[in-house]
Design an enzyme around this catalytic site. Sequence first.
Site, PDB file in Angstrom:
ATOM      1  N   ILE A  22       0.829  -1.202   0.000  1.00 15.81           N
ATOM      2  CA  ILE A  22       0.000   0.000   0.000  1.00 15.81           C
ATOM      3  C   ILE A  22       0.865   1.255   0.000  1.00 15.81           C
ATOM      4  O   ILE A  22       0.529   2.251  -0.650  1.00 15.81           O
ATOM      5  CB  ILE A  22      -0.966  -0.037   1.203  1.00 15.81           C
ATOM      6  CG1 ILE A  22      -2.057  -1.093   0.955  1.00 15.81           C
ATOM      7  CG2 ILE A  22      -1.597   1.335   1.449  1.00 15.81           C
ATOM      8  CD1 ILE A  22      -3.006  -1.307   2.109  1.00 15.81           C
ATOM      9  N   ASP A  67      15.143   1.983  10.085  1.00 16.06           N
ATOM     10  CA  ASP A  67      14.223   1.151  10.856  1.00 16.06           C
ATOM     11  C   ASP A  67      13.501   2.058  11.836  1.00 16.06           C
ATOM     12  O   ASP A  67      14.105   2.612  12.765  1.00 16.06           O
ATOM     13  CB  ASP A  67      15.016   0.068  11.592  1.00 16.06           C
ATOM     14  CG  ASP A  67      14.125  -0.904  12.347  1.00 16.06           C
ATOM     15  OD1 ASP A  67      12.957  -0.567  12.625  1.00 16.06           O
ATOM     16  OD2 ASP A  67      14.611  -1.999  12.701  1.00 16.06           O
ATOM     17  N   SER A 147      -4.654   1.839   9.160  1.00 14.36           N
ATOM     18  CA  SER A 147      -5.000   0.894  10.222  1.00 14.36           C
ATOM     19  C   SER A 147      -5.308  -0.461   9.576  1.00 14.36           C
ATOM     20  O   SER A 147      -4.568  -0.924   8.711  1.00 14.36           O
ATOM     21  CB  SER A 147      -6.181   1.444  11.038  1.00 14.36           C
ATOM     22  OG  SER A 147      -6.556   0.548  12.067  1.00 14.36           O
ATOM     23  N   TYR A 161      -1.648  -7.791  16.824  1.00 13.38           N
ATOM     24  CA  TYR A 161      -1.799  -6.964  15.621  1.00 13.38           C
ATOM     25  C   TYR A 161      -3.072  -6.132  15.719  1.00 13.38           C
ATOM     26  O   TYR A 161      -3.073  -4.927  15.445  1.00 13.38           O
ATOM     27  CB  TYR A 161      -1.832  -7.860  14.386  1.00 13.38           C
ATOM     28  CG  TYR A 161      -1.971  -7.110  13.079  1.00 13.38           C
ATOM     29  CD1 TYR A 161      -0.888  -6.453  12.519  1.00 13.38           C
ATOM     30  CD2 TYR A 161      -3.198  -7.075  12.412  1.00 13.38           C
ATOM     31  CE1 TYR A 161      -1.009  -5.764  11.320  1.00 13.38           C
ATOM     32  CE2 TYR A 161      -3.333  -6.389  11.218  1.00 13.38           C
ATOM     33  CZ  TYR A 161      -2.240  -5.735  10.668  1.00 13.38           C
ATOM     34  OH  TYR A 161      -2.374  -5.053   9.490  1.00 13.38           O
ATOM     35  N   LYS A 165      -3.458  -1.972  15.722  1.00 11.04           N
ATOM     36  CA  LYS A 165      -4.205  -1.260  14.687  1.00 11.04           C
ATOM     37  C   LYS A 165      -5.415  -0.532  15.277  1.00 11.04           C
ATOM     38  O   LYS A 165      -5.779   0.553  14.807  1.00 11.04           O
ATOM     39  CB  LYS A 165      -4.634  -2.232  13.587  1.00 11.04           C
ATOM     40  CG  LYS A 165      -3.467  -2.737  12.744  1.00 11.04           C
ATOM     41  CD  LYS A 165      -2.721  -1.581  12.066  1.00 11.04           C
ATOM     42  CE  LYS A 165      -1.666  -2.050  11.091  1.00 11.04           C
ATOM     43  NZ  LYS A 165      -1.007  -0.932  10.384  1.00 11.04           N
TER      44      LYS A 165
END
Length: 275
Positions: A22, A67, A147, A161, A165
């Site tokens: 993305i 990073d 998100s 995860y 998000k």
Amino acid sequence: MDLTPLDLNDRRGIITGAGQGIGLALALEFARRGGHLLLVGRTPETLAETAELVAAEGGTSEVLACDLTQAGATEQITDAVASWNSVDLLVNNAGNVRAGRLELTPDADIRSMLELNLTAPILLTKALLPELRESGAGRGSIILNISSGIALVGMPFYSIYGATKAGLAHFGESLRRELIGTGVHVATVYPGATDTAMMRSQNAGADLGWERRSREDVIADLMAALEAGEHEINTAPRSRRAMQQLNISDPLAVDAAIAPGLVELEAAVRDHRSI
């Protein structure tokens, strides 16, 4: 509240995780609109490839390989744009995932998700907010947080995860309200399963509720919604949106729908890791 359309042309800003998926696709969209971008990611080779594609689409870019979870990363980014006349775009896209049972998830992977998916975008937004506010007082500026649909429906084997998000989504919602009247537009995107490199190690299909959309379709919906001035941008498949609505009205019904396929789902996602 009426939406105020956004001018996405000639944006000057930062895109994290710009080397693939993305992030890469968004870099090309803003390049087509004449953007000048700082492309941030961990891998110099993929960032260089993105920079070439940006140039081919009519944009310009600079590259910063770092990073975001390491000390000093935020300062590297702010230093890289210190000479710019303005910063009016920040895309917090970089993220990673490790699926599986909580008790089997290594502590290092938990920390990595928390640091990259949540801590890093908060610190970067904080550091760039003075410049974004300044641009907001002029033509307006944009903070775009990527998100996940899992922030709307917590899924088994994605507890960490999902927590990161959902945290990013609520960060954006709170910040949006904090910045009312400043000209800083804060938007949060909730992609469902999207056909990107991040999903290559995940084997759950539509039969388990993981229908995938093409990156092109997701980006088309995202950019149209952003241009229209939307703040909450849901690009999940229609089938997933029915579950999202059910999760609001009757979350235990979602539990009941998921339960019969738990064993299959665990087997399909246990190798899903992009760290």
